[in-house]
Enzyme design. Sequence first.
Site, mmCIF file in Angstrom:
data_model
loop_
_atom_site.group_PDB
_atom_site.id
_atom_site.type_symbol
_atom_site.label_atom_id
_atom_site.label_comp_id
_atom_site.label_asym_id
_atom_site.label_seq_id
_atom_site.Cartn_x
_atom_site.Cartn_y
_atom_site.Cartn_z
ATOM 1 N N ASP A 32 0.831 -1.204 0.000
ATOM 2 C CA ASP A 32 0.000 0.000 0.000
ATOM 3 C C ASP A 32 0.864 1.252 0.000
ATOM 4 O OD1 ASP A 32 -2.936 1.191 0.980
ATOM 5 O OD2 ASP A 32 -1.221 2.284 1.822
ATOM 6 N N LYS A 63 -3.090 5.903 -3.916
ATOM 7 C CA LYS A 63 -4.179 6.819 -3.554
ATOM 8 C C LYS A 63 -4.027 8.163 -4.262
ATOM 9 C CE LYS A 63 -3.758 4.766 1.030
ATOM 10 N NZ LYS A 63 -2.305 4.474 1.037
#
Length: 287
Positions: A47, A77
């Site tokens: 991530d 993101k």
Amino acid sequence: MTGKSPMITLNNGVQMPALGLGVFQASVDETADAVVSALQSGYRLIDTAAAYGNEREVGEGVAASGVDRSEVFVTTKLWLDDYGYDSALRAFDTSLAKLGLEYLDLYLLHWPVPSTFERTVASYRAAEKLLADGRVRAIGVCNHNPDHLHDLIDRTEVVPAVNQVELHPYFIQQAVREANTEYGVVTQSWSPLGGVNVYWDGGRKAADNPLAHPVITEIAARYGKMPAQVILRWHLQHGLSAIPKSVKAHRIAENFDVFDFRLTADEVAAIDAIDTGERGGPDPDRH
């Protein structure tokens, strides 16, 4: 390899490993080696985020690991500066190029930004297009409280697959988890060990570190495990996904060595009970 992460089925059928490596605050000099260490220890979820400034190094680590790309679940993101439909599509292209990947497994909006929620909705619609075009396998959000989640779902077509939020034994986010469950959204825990209480905003006192709480340390001693391993086990047994961050190879391996023991229902409840109701990081209503 110390074991294999359980898989969580997202609401579109995609399988995501429950336990992964987070690289928030990992420097560009440390990130690639951390990713390699993680993948060689058995992790299959990595991530990152545009705001972390290490997407390129994450991609380098994935490429250098010797693990086939199809086996690695990569998340990044969208940052607030790039919110808006067209700018979100451009930012995705930039992230993908830095990662050196053909597609992304999960693309998340980093914050709800309720003060300019129109831009958040537009950004999510861009993510929906990326999903429809097959450029990302799943889309979702971060730091969405139940009202943010409800408003977004009400105004878009695709229910988020994941809502990544601050979640650890001192901030168990019961209302958020219940809302996520109601909508079929997987809850993913950032700062799952509670480190945000120590490093955010200049840090707090050591008493704010869940790793040092007697309930945690006593359970750890009972199983011959580290406090971090007990906390990660707690996340997994709640059906949560967790992305602990470390750049130290021994700690990365240690955090993944959580599949050879199981907490009792009473132990899980005892950890639940140390919740303070106080977040350590930013308030999503003010970010």
